[in-house]
Motif scaffolding. Structure first.
Motif, short mmCIF file in Angstrom:
data_model
loop_
_atom_site.label_atom_id
_atom_site.label_comp_id
_atom_site.label_asym_id
_atom_site.label_seq_id
_atom_site.Cartn_x
_atom_site.Cartn_y
_atom_site.Cartn_z
N ALA A 1 0.69 3.92 -3.17
CA ALA A 1 0.42 5.32 -2.85
C ALA A 1 1.55 6.22 -3.32
O ALA A 1 1.32 7.33 -3.83
CB ALA A 1 0.21 5.49 -1.35
N TYR A 2 2.80 5.74 -3.18
CA TYR A 2 3.94 6.53 -3.64
C TYR A 2 3.90 6.72 -5.16
O TYR A 2 4.13 7.83 -5.67
CB TYR A 2 5.25 5.85 -3.24
CG TYR A 2 6.48 6.59 -3.70
CD1 TYR A 2 6.99 7.66 -2.96
CD2 TYR A 2 7.09 6.26 -4.90
CE1 TYR A 2 8.09 8.37 -3.42
CE2 TYR A 2 8.19 6.96 -5.36
CZ TYR A 2 8.69 8.01 -4.62
OH TYR A 2 9.78 8.72 -5.07
N ASP B 1 0.83 -1.21 0.00
CA ASP B 1 0.00 0.00 0.00
C ASP B 1 0.86 1.25 0.00
O ASP B 1 0.51 2.25 -0.66
CB ASP B 1 -0.93 0.01 1.21
CG ASP B 1 -2.07 -0.98 1.09
OD1 ASP B 1 -2.32 -1.46 -0.03
OD2 ASP B 1 -2.71 -1.28 2.11
N ASP B 2 1.97 1.23 0.73
CA ASP B 2 2.89 2.38 0.71
C ASP B 2 3.42 2.60 -0.70
O ASP B 2 3.56 3.74 -1.16
CB ASP B 2 4.07 2.15 1.66
CG ASP B 2 3.66 2.12 3.12
OD1 ASP B 2 2.76 2.90 3.50
OD2 ASP B 2 4.24 1.33 3.88
N GLU C 1 1.29 6.66 -7.12
CA GLU C 1 0.18 7.55 -7.47
C GLU C 1 0.50 9.00 -7.15
O GLU C 1 0.13 9.91 -7.91
CB GLU C 1 -1.08 7.08 -6.75
CG GLU C 1 -1.61 5.76 -7.30
CD GLU C 1 -2.69 5.14 -6.44
OE1 GLU C 1 -2.99 5.71 -5.36
OE2 GLU C 1 -3.24 4.09 -6.82
N ARG C 2 1.21 9.25 -6.05
CA ARG C 2 1.62 10.63 -5.75
C ARG C 2 2.65 11.13 -6.74
O ARG C 2 2.68 12.32 -7.07
CB ARG C 2 2.19 10.71 -4.33
CG ARG C 2 1.19 10.57 -3.21
CD ARG C 2 1.77 11.03 -1.89
NE ARG C 2 3.03 10.36 -1.55
CZ ARG C 2 3.11 9.22 -0.87
NH1 ARG C 2 1.99 8.60 -0.49
NH2 ARG C 2 4.27 8.67 -0.61
#
Length: 468
Positions: free
Chosen positions: A440-441, A436-437, A443-444
């Motif tokens: 999310a990274y 998940d980290d 996508e950012r």
């Protein structure tokens, strides 16, 4: 054997009675055994974080006996009435907490310690364990061997996923990283190689002690110690990083050419993955029969026999992906192996071999391996969701993990992808991260892109996705 087991059971029951009989009103609670890892639920322990391990060991290959004193400096994360350490197959002689004798129970892999004075929430404390015995070779769920592996002229301690508990007590889960000091005494004429930097070597009365220091946080599964006769070579990379290699003399000639390229490989990886995360680099090369696999032991990977250039690229890339950025759970293993496999693809692409696209296409076409069953296995489960402990090192974690990265590269382009290769290990340097980290990274890093299809089909999807 049956009688010995009955005696052990009786002793365990007595110890449990002693531990539970003195609970009266102290206010603390046990830390708990296991951190409920989705694949290895018994690994690790609750209630504390280890900051440092100080291991004083002695080993004689003649009788395969290990004696050890392990001092762990830890911080309580709750008011602890008791806490567990992972240690399997060795005899515990004495345990102290903050210098005071502590009661303990040792059953299976769990060493349960009841301190005379309970650590309060947030308090730092030291626990010292005196132990001895003949360390065990453990068999994993996938039938590979780890733990303590006797070799032709010594032994090797290999810990992935849970083998470190065969030779020192620990909070044996990748989520709890710590610094290390290790001093091992062996008969004169033998050498000891471990993680970090060699700080001292002394000989007296026919015994030599080697002291190693690891200043950067390390997961217990990445700790190693290798005893034997070594040809040691010290050099530096082009950027001045110290290189320390230790090679079994029988492997020296076969290893020489490829190990000479180690500085070149590390410099290439620094260009692609960012600054090297540790104070030195190197390799341990044992005999082919000493273990069945290579392992990314921190800053000094272990190899059974002379490594190929591709294997050096793979294990050294783990210093960024797996060793510096370490999974939060064993389910996130693809974050180690997918990146390391893709590093091999990139090396080939940059050095006149197949492009990463060629490698991707070969995997999708079931032509990556010569063996059809291995090609089929790649699609047996999604890389981010291994079904059980026996699957943690199977092909989907490696090759399909690399395919996820290539799909990201296709979507964001080469420049943004190269930035991601450097940015991800920088963002979690010396820490832990999970899938998940990572998503999310990504996508950012590319907020205008939609990665949902990649996550659905390639990261978590069952079976082979449609043709890319």
């Amino acid at each position: 054997m049956r009688t010995a087991r009955l005696l052990l059971a009786a002793a365990t029951a007595t110890a449990l009675t002693a531990l539970t009989g003195c609970d009266g009103g102290v206010g603390g609670r046990p830390g708990g055994s296991g951190v409920r890892d989705p694949l290895f639920p018994r690994a690790g322990n609750g209630g504390y974080d280890v900051g440092h391990y100080d291991l004083a060991l002695a080993y004689d290959p003649a009788d395969r006996r290990l004696t050890g004193t392990a001092t762990l400096t830890a911080r309580a994360t709750r008011h602890l009435s008791a806490f567990d350490l992972d240690l399997k197959g060795l005899d515990v002689d004495k345990v102290t907490v903050e210098g005071r004798a502590a009661r303990f129970q040792h059953a299976g892999q769990e060493l349960t310690v009841r301190p005379a004075e309970e650590p309060a929430d947030g308090e730092t404390f030291r626990v010292t364990v005196h132990y001895s015995g003949r360390p065990q070779t453990l068999t994993d769920a996938d039938d590979s061997e780890e733990g303590w592996l006797p070799t032709a002229d010594g032994a090797a301690g290999l810990g992935e996923p849970v083998g470190s508990m065969a030779w020192f007590p620990s909070n044996n889960h990748p989520s709890d990283k710590a610094t290390y000091d290790l001093a091992m005494t062996v008969p004169e004429g033998l050498g000891v190689v471990s993680n970090g930097e060699l700080t001292r070597q002394t000989t007296a009365n026919g015994r030599t002690t080697f002291s190693w220091h690891t200043a950067e946080p390390m997961a217990s599964y990445l700790a190693t110690v290798a005893v034997g006769r070594w040809e040691v070579r010290r050099t530096t990379t082009g950027t001045g990083l110290p290189v320390y290699t230790a090679v079994d003399p029988t492997q020296a000639a076969a290893s020489r050419a490829n190990l000479a390229r180690l500085p070149e490989i590390v410099d290439w990886e620094q260009q692609n993955f960012g600054p090297y995360p540790f104070a030195s680099v190197g390799a341990i090369v044992d005999r082919p029969e000493d273990s069945g696999y290579a392992l990314e032991t921190q800053n000094r990977p272990y190899f059974p026999g002379a490594p190929s250039v591709g294997l050096l690229v793979h294990e050294l890339s783990h210093q960024w992906y797996g060793d510096s950025v370490t999974p939060k759970t064993w389910r996130d293993m693809w974050l180690n192996e997918g990146f390391a496999t893709y590093a091999e693809w990139l090396w080939e692409e940059d050095h006149g071999g197949d492009s990463a696209q060629d490698s991707f296409d070969a995997v999708w076409a079931d032509e990556y391996f010569d063996d059809a069953d291995e090609n089929d296995e790649i699609w047996s489960f999604p890389p981010a969701d291994p079904p059980d402990a026996a699957s943690v090192s199977d092909h989907p974690v490696y090759e399909r993990g690399a395919m996820v990265l290539h799909k990201i590269r296709q979507q964001v382009g080469d420049d943004a992808f190269r930035a991601l290769l450097r940015g991800w290990p920088a963002a979690h340097r010396h820490g832990n991260a999970d899938t998940d980290d990572f998503t999310a990274y990504v996508e950012r890093s590319a907020p205008d892109e939609d990665f949902s299809g990649i996550w659905k089909d390639w990261l978590y999807g069952d079976g082979k996705p449609d043709h890319p």
